[in-house]
Design a protein around this motif. Structure first.
Motif, PDB file in Angstrom:
ATOM      1  N   MET A  60      -8.327  26.078   6.592  1.00  0.00           N
ATOM      2  CA  MET A  60      -8.366  25.856   5.142  1.00  0.00           C
ATOM      3  C   MET A  60      -7.126  26.411   4.458  1.00  0.00           C
ATOM      4  N   ALA A  61      -6.641  27.565   4.910  1.00  0.00           N
ATOM      5  CA  ALA A  61      -5.424  28.129   4.316  1.00  0.00           C
ATOM      6  C   ALA A  61      -4.252  27.165   4.521  1.00  0.00           C
ATOM      7  N   LEU A  62      -4.165  26.561   5.692  1.00  0.00           N
ATOM      8  CA  LEU A  62      -3.096  25.592   5.949  1.00  0.00           C
ATOM      9  C   LEU A  62      -3.258  24.346   5.086  1.00  0.00           C
ATOM     10  N   ARG A  63      -4.491  23.913   4.893  1.00  0.00           N
ATOM     11  CA  ARG A  63      -4.726  22.735   4.056  1.00  0.00           C
ATOM     12  C   ARG A  63      -4.277  22.987   2.616  1.00  0.00           C
ATOM     13  N   LEU A  64      -4.522  24.190   2.111  1.00  0.00           N
ATOM     14  CA  LEU A  64      -4.081  24.514   0.751  1.00  0.00           C
ATOM     15  C   LEU A  64      -2.570  24.744   0.706  1.00  0.00           C
ATOM     16  N   LEU A  65      -2.008  25.313   1.761  1.00  0.00           N
ATOM     17  CA  LEU A  65      -0.565  25.501   1.837  1.00  0.00           C
ATOM     18  C   LEU A  65       0.146  24.142   1.786  1.00  0.00           C
ATOM     19  N   ARG A  66      -0.426  23.152   2.436  1.00  0.00           N
ATOM     20  CA  ARG A  66       0.135  21.803   2.372  1.00  0.00           C
ATOM     21  C   ARG A  66       0.155  21.300   0.935  1.00  0.00           C
ATOM     22  N   ARG A  67      -0.892  21.602   0.186  1.00  0.00           N
ATOM     23  CA  ARG A  67      -0.959  21.171  -1.213  1.00  0.00           C
ATOM     24  C   ARG A  67       0.020  21.938  -2.097  1.00  0.00           C
ATOM     25  N   VAL A  68       0.311  23.183  -1.758  1.00  0.00           N
ATOM     26  CA  VAL A  68       1.338  23.932  -2.493  1.00  0.00           C
ATOM     27  C   VAL A  68       2.666  23.183  -2.391  1.00  0.00           C
ATOM     28  N   LEU A  69       2.961  22.710  -1.196  1.00  0.00           N
ATOM     29  CA  LEU A  69       4.225  22.024  -0.961  1.00  0.00           C
ATOM     30  C   LEU A  69       4.213  20.573  -1.436  1.00  0.00           C
ATOM     31  N   GLY A  71       1.317  18.529  -3.148  1.00  0.00           N
ATOM     32  CA  GLY A  71       0.050  18.109  -3.736  1.00  0.00           C
ATOM     33  C   GLY A  71       0.234  17.293  -4.999  1.00  0.00           C
ATOM     34  N   GLY A  72       1.232  16.429  -5.033  1.00  0.00           N
ATOM     35  CA  GLY A  72       1.478  15.609  -6.212  1.00  0.00           C
ATOM     36  C   GLY A  72       2.845  15.877  -6.803  1.00  0.00           C
ATOM     37  N   GLY A  73       3.109  15.266  -7.942  1.00  0.00           N
ATOM     38  CA  GLY A  73       4.421  15.335  -8.564  1.00  0.00           C
ATOM     39  C   GLY A  73       4.845  16.724  -9.004  1.00  0.00           C
ATOM     40  N   SER A  74       3.885  17.623  -9.225  1.00  0.00           N
ATOM     41  CA  SER A  74       4.241  18.975  -9.666  1.00  0.00           C
ATOM     42  C   SER A  74       4.317  19.963  -8.506  1.00  0.00           C
ATOM     43  N   ALA A  75       4.113  19.505  -7.277  1.00  0.00           N
ATOM     44  CA  ALA A  75       4.172  20.390  -6.114  1.00  0.00           C
ATOM     45  C   ALA A  75       5.606  20.824  -5.849  1.00  0.00           C
ATOM     46  N   LEU A  87      17.791  15.054  -4.567  1.00  0.00           N
ATOM     47  CA  LEU A  87      18.201  14.837  -3.175  1.00  0.00           C
ATOM     48  C   LEU A  87      17.406  13.740  -2.477  1.00  0.00           C
ATOM     49  N   THR A  88      16.237  13.415  -2.985  1.00  0.00           N
ATOM     50  CA  THR A  88      15.379  12.452  -2.303  1.00  0.00           C
ATOM     51  C   THR A  88      14.439  11.776  -3.291  1.00  0.00           C
ATOM     52  N   TYR A  89      14.008  10.580  -2.935  1.00  0.00           N
ATOM     53  CA  TYR A  89      12.947   9.927  -3.695  1.00  0.00           C
ATOM     54  C   TYR A  89      11.589  10.250  -3.094  1.00  0.00           C
ATOM     55  N   ALA A  90      11.574  10.465  -1.787  1.00  0.00           N
ATOM     56  CA  ALA A  90      10.298  10.627  -1.088  1.00  0.00           C
ATOM     57  C   ALA A  90      10.313  11.883  -0.241  1.00  0.00           C
ATOM     58  N   VAL A  91       9.358  12.764  -0.493  1.00  0.00           N
ATOM     59  CA  VAL A  91       9.167  13.956   0.330  1.00  0.00           C
ATOM     60  C   VAL A  91       7.670  14.236   0.367  1.00  0.00           C
ATOM     61  N   ASP A  92       7.187  14.627   1.525  1.00  0.00           N
ATOM     62  CA  ASP A  92       5.751  14.810   1.688  1.00  0.00           C
ATOM     63  C   ASP A  92       5.498  15.837   2.778  1.00  0.00           C
ATOM     64  N   ALA A  93       4.429  16.573   2.664  1.00  0.00           N
ATOM     65  CA  ALA A  93       3.986  17.484   3.724  1.00  0.00           C
ATOM     66  C   ALA A  93       2.669  16.949   4.266  1.00  0.00           C
ATOM     67  N   GLN A  94       2.532  16.970   5.571  1.00  0.00           N
ATOM     68  CA  GLN A  94       1.328  16.458   6.232  1.00  0.00           C
ATOM     69  C   GLN A  94       0.807  17.477   7.220  1.00  0.00           C
ATOM     70  N   GLU A 100      -7.404  21.002  20.061  1.00  0.00           N
ATOM     71  CA  GLU A 100      -6.794  22.266  20.446  1.00  0.00           C
ATOM     72  C   GLU A 100      -5.370  22.486  19.944  1.00  0.00           C
ATOM     73  N   THR A 101      -4.821  21.554  19.197  1.00  0.00           N
ATOM     74  CA  THR A 101      -3.466  21.728  18.684  1.00  0.00           C
ATOM     75  C   THR A 101      -3.281  20.848  17.447  1.00  0.00           C
ATOM     76  N   GLY A 102      -2.120  20.973  16.839  1.00  0.00           N
ATOM     77  CA  GLY A 102      -1.851  20.146  15.672  1.00  0.00           C
ATOM     78  C   GLY A 102      -0.422  20.326  15.204  1.00  0.00           C
ATOM     79  N   SER A 103      -0.097  19.684  14.081  1.00  0.00           N
ATOM     80  CA  SER A 103       1.246  19.826  13.524  1.00  0.00           C
ATOM     81  C   SER A 103       1.182  19.889  12.006  1.00  0.00           C
ATOM     82  N   PHE A 104       2.082  20.655  11.462  1.00  0.00           N
ATOM     83  CA  PHE A 104       2.303  20.734  10.021  1.00  0.00           C
ATOM     84  C   PHE A 104       3.709  20.210   9.827  1.00  0.00           C
ATOM     85  N   SER A 105       3.872  19.113   9.123  1.00  0.00           N
ATOM     86  CA  SER A 105       5.191  18.491   9.039  1.00  0.00           C
ATOM     87  C   SER A 105       5.600  18.235   7.594  1.00  0.00           C
TER      88      SER A 105
END
Length: 200
Positions: A60-69, A71-75, A87-94, A100-105
């Motif tokens: 859950m902490a990672l899910r909210l951290l993703r939204r900090v980065l 979570g919309g136009g004000s992130a 510098l960019t038109y498109a930037v996103d965190a996923q 047993e594993t995963g990625s934060f990108s």
């Protein structure tokens, strides 16, 4: 249910084979860089960090951290890279997890001349998340947005089917009440600790 039982009830098979745990083919702390040539005028860039699987207590902490980065136009990513620096038109965190594993990108599409500065800005942002807790006011706004979306998801059959059907299939049903409890328990310090574990 009667119709499904009538037409598919005879489709009994052997139990599914036991899952095999993923074994990492690369060193735990070794960064890797891959370049793929493309004819487009922009560079697609992804910075990815390995994270634990979907049952990890810090999910859950990672899910909210993703939204900090992202979570919309004000992130943070959108504000800094697009609105302030252009510098960019498109930037996103996923965030993607399996058992047993995963990625934060972090994904960006940008002109080649902007790559170096954009990477420096993203890395500075990640370092800041490791050093400084997210302000409580910012976390409260992110939490509200999360809870609004959670409530809104009840109106969508597909989302409820995915939540409970997929949850049953992988042995991890997450009820709406569990989600509410877990998101309420997250503190700024928990986000900072999650950032430190992830962005290495």
């Amino acid at each position: 249910l009667q119709s499904v039982e009538h037409y598919f009830g005879g489709w009994q098979s052997a139990p599914a084979p036991a899952s095999t745990l993923f074994t990492a083919p690369f060193a735990e702390n070794a960064p890797e860089s891959v370049w793929v040539r493309d004819s487009g005028s922009q560079v697609s860039l992804q910075l990815a960090f390995r994270i634990p699987g979907r049952t990890d207590a810090n999910n859950m902490a990672l899910r909210l951290l993703r939204r900090v980065l992202s979570g919309g136009g004000s992130a943070r990513l959108m504000q800094r890279l697009r609105e302030e620096l252009g510098l960019t038109y498109a930037v996103d965190a996923q965030m993607a997890t399996v058992a047993e594993t995963g990625s934060f990108s972090i994904d960006l599409a940008l002109m080649p001349d902007n790559v170096e500065q954009a990477v420096e800005e993203v890395l500075a942002m990640l370092v800041d998340l490791c050093r400084n807790p997210v302000p409580q006011e910012e976390l409260d706004g992110i939490r509200r947005g999360f809870l609004y979306e959670l409530e809104f998801s009840c109106d969508f059959t597909e989302e409820m089917a995915a939540r409970y059907g997929w949850g049953e299939m992988v042995g991890q049903v997450r009820t709406l009440e569990q989600e509410r409890r877990d998101v309420a328990a997250i503190t700024p310090e928990m986000l900072r600790e999650a950032a430190c574990r992830t962005f290495r």
